[in-house]
Design an enzyme around this catalytic site. Structure first.
Site, mmCIF file in Angstrom:
data_model
loop_
_atom_site.group_PDB
_atom_site.id
_atom_site.type_symbol
_atom_site.label_atom_id
_atom_site.label_comp_id
_atom_site.label_asym_id
_atom_site.label_seq_id
_atom_site.Cartn_x
_atom_site.Cartn_y
_atom_site.Cartn_z
ATOM 1 N N LYS A 124 0.867 -1.191 0.000
ATOM 2 C CA LYS A 124 0.000 0.000 0.000
ATOM 3 C C LYS A 124 0.895 1.228 0.000
ATOM 4 O O LYS A 124 2.020 1.181 0.488
ATOM 5 C CB LYS A 124 -0.875 0.028 1.260
ATOM 6 C CG LYS A 124 -2.133 0.829 1.103
ATOM 7 C CD LYS A 124 -3.239 -0.019 0.517
ATOM 8 C CE LYS A 124 -4.468 0.771 0.187
ATOM 9 N NZ LYS A 124 -5.594 -0.125 -0.132
ATOM 10 N N ASP A 164 -6.966 4.222 -4.598
ATOM 11 C CA ASP A 164 -7.623 4.047 -3.300
ATOM 12 C C ASP A 164 -8.292 5.405 -3.052
ATOM 13 O O ASP A 164 -8.514 6.169 -3.998
ATOM 14 C CB ASP A 164 -6.590 3.678 -2.208
ATOM 15 C CG ASP A 164 -7.246 3.130 -0.937
ATOM 16 O OD1 ASP A 164 -7.645 1.965 -0.934
ATOM 17 O OD2 ASP A 164 -7.380 3.878 0.061
HETATM 18 N N1 GLU Z 1 -7.309 0.084 -2.999
HETATM 19 C C1 GLU Z 1 -8.038 -1.090 -3.370
HETATM 20 C C2 GLU Z 1 -8.086 -2.053 -2.196
HETATM 21 O O1 GLU Z 1 -8.134 -1.627 -1.064
HETATM 22 C C3 GLU Z 1 -7.561 -1.698 -4.680
HETATM 23 C C4 GLU Z 1 -6.114 -2.093 -4.741
HETATM 24 C C5 GLU Z 1 -5.632 -2.532 -6.102
HETATM 25 O O2 GLU Z 1 -6.411 -2.576 -7.048
HETATM 26 O O3 GLU Z 1 -4.433 -2.856 -6.195
HETATM 27 O O4 GLU Z 1 -8.128 -3.246 -2.335
#
Ligand code: GLU
Length: 443
Positions: A124, A164
């Site tokens: 992340k 996100d």
């Molecule tokens: N931010 C999204 C999540 O919490 C998607 C992450 C992504 O597609 O890599 O899963």
């Protein structure tokens, strides 16, 4: 392994990271038993190796605003675990972003990605940059400045970021454009890209649709039809919008949406036309949800969340810790029988306890909102194959993945006729990563 001891140790070593402690506590409490059935895990201190991220990058992001002032923000990328595939997870731009929040998100992502059945590790990133009130040019300059630091840590087979909170198609496109200039390759290192340059159909819809598909699987276990059910949704960003879209399509009745200022309650139900208005308001004009209440003459409550409104089903789709123990009690008292989380860790520990005690259908985010990252995984596959699938193909695959996540929860979470989806998701997600870590040696 004693969950409490491991947690106390982590708290001592990494103080002032409450969201990280909260996410770890929730997982440890449910996997303790499964973990202790494998003495080889303890022998290799697997638990600490799994809880502590592989590495954390933090950097200053310097950019110039429209007035010519030079601004600084803090940027981060947490590479949590790459046992089952490249680090994978979104980028969050929000004033609240700090290392604790990103560590909790990267930790959660590792288990979520494990559940998807696709080969993705967990990561992340983000910055304490608030996109609120910024011009398009400022957003572009910020994204470029962020990637100027980030690019050297990511790549199609090492770490693949996405969106996100505060990062949607516009931001991903700016970041990807800058990344290509620096890395001199075109292999799709970001997901959530525009459809014209390697993005996947259904990716924008995936988290919201996936959450409704998961909800349908839960309802099926109790023979409940979604038609006519009143649903309280929070948030009004990407996840909330496509949750509401799918609910409308299936004949359910979404009655609330919210933003950080307050929520709207529309007892008539948010229909297709009203949702189109919200999409334009939020995605184009970047306005406030209050304007919906003014246009359609319904109730708007400033500074509150929608959990006090009567509903059958709640779908928290805004942010972490947006649903407290008191909110959970209010929902239960009003007859709410299912909660499916579109956001990451939206329910506080008290709220989760209340849902489990009441034995309602309760799906934690790492299972219910995994549709987003799943279609990101499918975007990576399409990029690697240098082709693109149709909407129908991607949607079918998404449905299949959500069904399989549900099956894993049932397998690991059923006891005395009740499916504990928290335990099911945590144990299933954990076992796959743990076995992979054991096989790959002490690293
Ligand atoms: N931010 C999204 C999540 O919490 C998607 C992450 C992504 O597609 O890599 O899963």
């Amino acid at each position: 392994m004693k969950a409490n001891e491991v947690l106390d140790n982590l708290k001592r070593r990494f103080p002032n990271e409450p969201e990280y402690h909260q996410a770890v506590a929730e997982v440890l409490g449910t996997i303790e038993e499964a973990y202790n059935e494998h003495p080889e895990f303890e022998k290799s201190n697997l638990i600490e190796r799994l809880c502590i991220p592989d590495r954390i990058f933090s950097f200053r992001v310097t950019w110039t605003d429209d007035k010519g002032q030079v601004q600084t923000n803090m940027g981060y990328r947490i590479q949590h675990n790459n046992t089952i595939g490249p680090y994978k997870g979104g980028i969050r731009f929000h004033a609240s972003v700090n290392q604790s929040i990103l560590k909790f998100l990267a930790f959660e992502q590792t288990f979520k990605n494990s559940l998807t059945t696709l080969p993705m590790g967990g990561g992340k990133g983000g910055a304490d940059f608030s996109p609120r009130g910024k011009s398009n040019a400022e957003i572009m300059r910020f994204c470029q400045a962020f990637v100027l630091e980030l690019w050297r840590h990511i790549g199609p087979d090492t770490d693949v970021p996405a969106g996100d909170i505060g990062v949607g198609g516009r931001e991903v496109a700016y970041m990807y454009g800058m990344y290509k200039k620096l890395a001199r390759e075109n292999t799709g290192t970001f997901t959530g890209k525009g459809i014209e340059f390697g993005g996947s159909l259904i990716r924008p819809e995936a988290t919201g649709y996936g959450n409704v598909y998961f909800l349908l699987e839960m309802l099926k276990t109790r023979n409940i039809d979604i038609k006519g059910k009143v649903v309280a949704v929070s948030g009004s960003g990407n996840v909330a919008q496509y949750t509401v879209e799918k609910l409308i399509e299936l004949g359910a009745k979404p009655v609330t949406m919210s933003d950080s200022d307050g929520y709207i309650y529309d007892p008539e139900g948010i229909d297709r036309e009203k949702l189109d208005y919200i999409m334009e308001l939020k995605n184009l004009y970047r306005g406030r949800i209050r304007e919906y209440a003014e246009k359609y003459g319904c109730k708007y409550v400033q500074g509150a969340r929608p959990w006090g409104e009567k509903c059958d089903i709640a779908m928290p789709s805004a942010t972490q810790n947006e649903l407290t123990g008191d909110d959970a009690k209010a929902l239960l008292a009003n007859g709410c029988f299912a909660v499916s989380e579109g956001a990451n860790m939206p329910s506080t520990p008290d709220a989760i306890d209340a849902f489990l005690e009441a034995k309602i259908l309760y799906a934690p985010g790492k299972a219910a909102n995994a549709g987003g990252v799943s279609v990101s995984g499918l975007e990576m596959t399409q990029n690697a194959m240098k082709l693109s699938w149709t909407r129908e193909e991607v949607d079918e695959k998404l449905k299949g993945i959500m069904k399989s996540i549900h099956e894993q929860c049932v397998k690991y979470g059923s006891k005395d006729g009740y499916i504990n989806y928290v335990k099911g998701a945590n144990v299933a997600g954990f076992m796959k990563v743990a076995k992979g870590m054991m096989a790959q040696g002490i690293l």
